[in-house]
Design a protein around this motif. Structure first.
Motif, mmCIF file in Angstrom:
data_model
loop_
_atom_site.group_PDB
_atom_site.id
_atom_site.type_symbol
_atom_site.label_atom_id
_atom_site.label_comp_id
_atom_site.label_asym_id
_atom_site.label_seq_id
_atom_site.Cartn_x
_atom_site.Cartn_y
_atom_site.Cartn_z
ATOM 1 N N LYS A 424 0.846 -1.195 0.000
ATOM 2 C CA LYS A 424 0.000 0.000 0.000
ATOM 3 C C LYS A 424 0.879 1.242 0.000
ATOM 4 O O LYS A 424 1.830 1.342 0.773
ATOM 5 N N THR A 425 0.522 2.163 -0.873
ATOM 6 C CA THR A 425 1.221 3.439 -0.964
ATOM 7 C C THR A 425 0.181 4.547 -1.024
ATOM 8 O O THR A 425 -0.977 4.304 -1.376
ATOM 9 N N PRO A 426 0.569 5.796 -0.685
ATOM 10 C CA PRO A 426 -0.387 6.900 -0.831
ATOM 11 C C PRO A 426 -0.850 7.007 -2.293
ATOM 12 O O PRO A 426 -0.031 7.077 -3.213
ATOM 13 N N LEU A 427 -2.158 7.050 -2.490
ATOM 14 C CA LEU A 427 -2.719 6.946 -3.837
ATOM 15 C C LEU A 427 -3.880 7.914 -3.980
ATOM 16 O O LEU A 427 -4.769 7.968 -3.130
ATOM 17 N N ARG A 428 -3.904 8.662 -5.085
ATOM 18 C CA ARG A 428 -5.038 9.535 -5.386
ATOM 19 C C ARG A 428 -6.079 8.730 -6.149
ATOM 20 O O ARG A 428 -5.855 8.301 -7.278
ATOM 21 N N VAL A 461 -5.567 8.107 -0.383
ATOM 22 C CA VAL A 461 -5.699 7.029 0.595
ATOM 23 C C VAL A 461 -4.475 6.132 0.508
ATOM 24 O O VAL A 461 -3.743 6.150 -0.485
ATOM 25 N N LEU A 462 -4.255 5.362 1.548
ATOM 26 C CA LEU A 462 -3.160 4.396 1.562
ATOM 27 C C LEU A 462 -3.695 3.098 0.970
ATOM 28 O O LEU A 462 -4.484 2.402 1.604
ATOM 29 N N ALA A 463 -3.277 2.777 -0.262
ATOM 30 C CA ALA A 463 -3.919 1.661 -0.964
ATOM 31 C C ALA A 463 -2.984 1.045 -1.981
ATOM 32 O O ALA A 463 -1.945 1.609 -2.342
ATOM 33 N N ASP A 464 -3.382 -0.127 -2.451
ATOM 34 C CA ASP A 464 -2.717 -0.817 -3.548
ATOM 35 C C ASP A 464 -3.401 -0.385 -4.836
ATOM 36 O O ASP A 464 -4.584 -0.662 -5.038
ATOM 37 N N SER A 562 -9.628 -5.127 3.786
ATOM 38 C CA SER A 562 -8.195 -5.155 4.062
ATOM 39 C C SER A 562 -7.585 -3.762 4.067
ATOM 40 O O SER A 562 -6.513 -3.554 4.616
ATOM 41 N N HIS A 563 -8.274 -2.808 3.433
ATOM 42 C CA HIS A 563 -7.820 -1.417 3.448
ATOM 43 C C HIS A 563 -8.462 -0.630 4.594
ATOM 44 O O HIS A 563 -8.480 0.603 4.575
ATOM 45 N N LYS A 564 -9.020 -1.361 5.584
ATOM 46 C CA LYS A 564 -9.654 -0.763 6.764
ATOM 47 C C LYS A 564 -10.831 0.116 6.378
ATOM 48 O O LYS A 564 -11.092 1.154 7.004
ATOM 49 N N GLY A 565 -11.538 -0.296 5.331
ATOM 50 C CA GLY A 565 -12.687 0.452 4.859
ATOM 51 C C GLY A 565 -13.973 -0.307 5.040
ATOM 52 O O GLY A 565 -14.039 -1.330 5.712
ATOM 53 N N MET A 588 -1.193 12.886 2.319
ATOM 54 C CA MET A 588 0.069 12.735 1.594
ATOM 55 C C MET A 588 -0.210 12.800 0.106
ATOM 56 O O MET A 588 -1.294 12.470 -0.366
ATOM 57 N N ALA A 589 0.766 13.193 -0.626
ATOM 58 C CA ALA A 589 0.664 13.169 -2.086
ATOM 59 C C ALA A 589 1.209 11.851 -2.582
ATOM 60 O O ALA A 589 1.940 11.151 -1.912
#
Length: 727
Positions: A424-428, A461-464, A562-565, A588-589
């Motif tokens: 998972k990385t910061p993702l727009r 969001v922090l996501a794949d 799994s993304h806490k959503g 985060m960007a």
């Protein structure tokens, strides 16, 4: 001093009583009419407020202020309405109308819900001026009538009392005695005997007797009411015809009744059921109790409608009320609201089912990935030695393609069960959605319109990214499938949402904080309740054979969780479907640039020790590694691999080991190897294992974790990374 006659006293007394009684009755009527006006106004306020809340639920959910204002103006034009206020949950007034008026004002404040979620409230106020004017006119008419009647009685009663008073007294006294003694069938005669004092004493005697009986009855009724109030279940008592004679407070609360409106009504007509089959079960219960005199208990819980658009699940039992041994005088019916218990049990069953599917997925992953590894590996090796113009080249390519699809399917299953790790990385999210909608537009017919509203203050969001792309593609594809026959609108909306302590009650699965809300809706065929209950079940699909595997929404559910959503769904047959996804925001960007094309780095004769308990896997990987420039020593026994390495620890540049092996697992083998040589790079391969996490393998000394089945490009990249870190 001359005493007044009894006739005069009685005339004056009677006229006085008539006047006082008339005045009391008149004002009591005025009071009850006023109370009725208030009750009617309150009922209208409830009706208007309830109707307005239902009407506003959808516009307020969509935050359609124009529609909300139009609805408010329409209701405010009613002559009874003197005040109307509409606010959302954030305290913003969306509509307000106040009008000065005379008369009593009745107000009602009602919360606005949509899909069980509170959105705001509506406050409506009604004036009683019109009704009060009518009531005043009735009062004046009653006063005039009373004056006329009193004047007429003044003359008539004086004359009649003077002529008729003495004749009936003796007979009246005897009749009073009989009535006081309980002979209520006695009819009074009339004579000319008069003993007023005796009449008074006998009236007192009769009053005492009646009062004693009333006290006994009141005490019995109070004991019954206390008993019924203390019962935590809804109790309904009927006569032998099934008409309600008594209900307790719990029954009033459960079925939204008042005892006054249901006493004397047929119980089968007062209880509301969602379908005929449920009603038939209850009617049979009623017959068994009231006709056969058989105590009964509902074999299964049944669904009842406890208010408009709402259902409750109840358990029930019933027993006849017997006089003596055989005479049935009625029945007593006891209901218990078990809606909460049923809901919790249903959630528990769903949770256990999902957990069982996850366990099954993990159990088959290892063996299935080994099979796929053989298929993909042998196919890759054969393709490398087969020219493209050969007749079998295309067939082998199709085999490899099918193997890769099977590999992706296994990953979907493990994603659903949340047994795979995601990077998972910061993702727009907005850019991902734009890519998906652009891809969808190219494949959708012109009858399907795509609408999007993606401009929000924050969408990171922090996501794949691959998994988020998969989520959006699944939801949009399902929406398009639901509209393929008649067309419609596919709409994707992004919005920001703050979950605080107040709103957390609506979303208990989420923690407090800032969230990105993704709404995907369509105007397609929709789903019934039975379908909605199974949409996240693996391999459940409403599509025709060949159109889908039934894994789409299962995978979506697993990814979002799994993304806490949280993912929720709302749908009605013929009215389309709406999915809401809530993902926690990060401040985060992120860089969504494309990765460069992957090339296959070649080895320079480095020596690799390869160990896997599957002989086919060893043969494939050995040939694969030798084809890209490595020397390979291979074995299917982990203990033998440890012996080989112990004898020549400096002869090897890299170790590739499977995890699940007899005698020594990959992790256990690694622990022994690093004791001999701590700097040796080790790659651990697994189809699935609960014991393997990236954090754990780093602590042990493993450089890379690779999920089976492995293709040449992937293993070449991993080996190159490991060797470069050692230089």
């Amino acid at each position: 001093m001359r005493k007044r006659s009894i006739s005069s006293d009685l005339t004056i007394s009677l006229i006085s009583v008539v006047i006082i009684t008339s005045i009391v009755v008149l004002f009591v009527n005025y009071y009850f009419i006023s109370a009725k006006i208030k009750s009617e106004l309150l009922a209208k306020a409830n009706e208007y407020a309830g109707s307005l809340a239902d009407t506003l639920s959808v516009p307020l959910w969509n935050y359609d202020t124009k529609n909300i204002e139009s609805i408010g103006r329409t209701f405010a034009q009613n002559d009874l309405v003197v005040g109307l206020t509409i606010e959302d949950n954030f305290g913003k007034t969306l509509f307000k109308s106040l009008r000065r008026d005379l008369g009593q004002v009745i107000g009602k404040k009602v919360d606005i819900y949509y899909e069980g979620q509170s959105l705001g409230w509506v406050d409506i106020r009604l004036s009683s001026r019109h009704y009060e004017n009518i009531n005043s006119q009735l009062l004046m008419f009653g006063l005039m009538t009373m004056v006329t009647v009193v004047l007429a009685m003044l003359g008539a009663t004086g004359l009649l009392l003077r002529k008729l008073l003495k004749n009936p007294i003796d007979e009246l006294v005897m009749g009073i005695e009989k009535i006081a003694d309980g002979d209520y069938h006695y009819r009074l005669g009339f004579t000319n005997k008069a003993e007023i004092e005796l009449i008074g004493s006998k009236f007192s005697y009769m009053a005492d007797q009646i009062r004693l009986r009333e006290l006994n009855l009141a005490a019995e009724r109070e004991r019954l009411e206390v008993t019924l109030r203390s019962i935590g279940d809804a109790v309904i008592v009927t006569d032998v015809a099934g008409q309600i004679t008594l209900v307790n407070q719990k029954a009033e609360e459960l079925f939204r009744w008042s005892q006054r409106e249901v006493v004397g009504e047929d119980l089968t007509e007062m209880l509301r059921f969602p379908d005929l089959s449920t009603r038939d079960v209850y009617i049979q219960l009623l017959k068994d109790v009231l006709q056969a005199g058989t105590p009964r208990r509902l074999e299964t819980n049944i669904i009842m409608i406890d208010k408009p658009h709402s259902e409750c699940i109840v358990s029930g039992s019933a027993a006849p009320i017997l006089i003596g041994r055989d005479t049935i005088s009625g029945g007593i019916f006891v209901f218990r609201d078990v809606t909460k218990e049923e809901t919790l049990e249903k959630r528990l069953r769903q949770s256990q089912k999902m957990e069982a599917m996850g366990t099954l997925a993990g159990g088959i992953a290892h063996d299935f990935n080994n099979i796929l590894a053989a298929i993909i590996g042998y196919t890759e090796l054969t393709l490398r030695n087969t020219p493209e113009e050969h007749a079998n080249w295309k067939k082998l390519s199709q085999i490899l393609k099918a193997g890769m699809r099977a590999k992706d399917l296994v990953r979907q299953i493990l994603t659903f069960s949340r047994r795979t790790e995601q990077e998972k990385t910061p993702l727009r999210i907005g850019s991902i959605i734009q890519e998906v909608l652009k891809l969808m537009r190219a494949s959708l017919p012109a009858t399907i319109e795509i609408r999007q509203s993606l401009a929000v203050p924050a969408d990171t969001v922090l996501a794949d990214p691959t998994q988020i792309h998969q989520v959006m593609l699944n939801l949009c594809t399902n929406a398009a499938h639901a509209m393929r026959e008649k067309g419609g609108v596919l709409e994707v909306i992004l919005s920001n949402l703050v979950i605080d302590q107040y709103s957390a009650t609506r979303y208990p699965e989420l923690t407090t904080g800032h969230y990105l809300k993704i709404t995907v809706s369509d105007t397609g065929t929709g789903m019934d309740k039975a379908t909605q209950e199974r949409i996240y079940d693996p391999f459940f699909t409403t599509k025709a054979p060949g159109e889908g595997t039934g894994m789409g929404l299962s995978v979506v559910h697993g990814i979002v969780t799994s993304h806490k959503g949280l993912i929720t769904a709302y749908s009605e047959p013929g009215k389309g479907s709406t999915f809401h996804i809530f993902l926690p925001l990060v401040d985060m960007a992120c860089d969504n640039g494309r990765q460069p094309d992957i090339i296959i780095p070649l080895g320079a004769g480095e020596h690799v020790l390869l160990v896997d308990d599957e002989e086919m896997i060893v043969d494939i990987w050995k040939a694969m590694l030798e084809n890209i420039g490595y020397r390979v020593t291979a074995t299917t026994l982990s203990a033998e691999a440890l012996t080989i390495f112990r004898d020549q620890p400096e002869a090897f540049d890299l170790i590739i080991t499977d995890q699940t092996m007899p005698h020594l697992t990959g992790i256990e083998l690694t622990r022994e190897i690093v004791k001999i040589r701590s700097d040796i790079p080790i790659i651990l391969c697994t189809g699935f294992s609960e014991a393997v996490t990236r954090e754990k393998i780093k602590e042990i000394g493993i450089r890379e974790l690779v999920m089976k089945p492995i293709i040449t490009t992937e293993i070449a990249q991993v080996i190159k990374r490991c060797l470069e870190k050692c230089e």
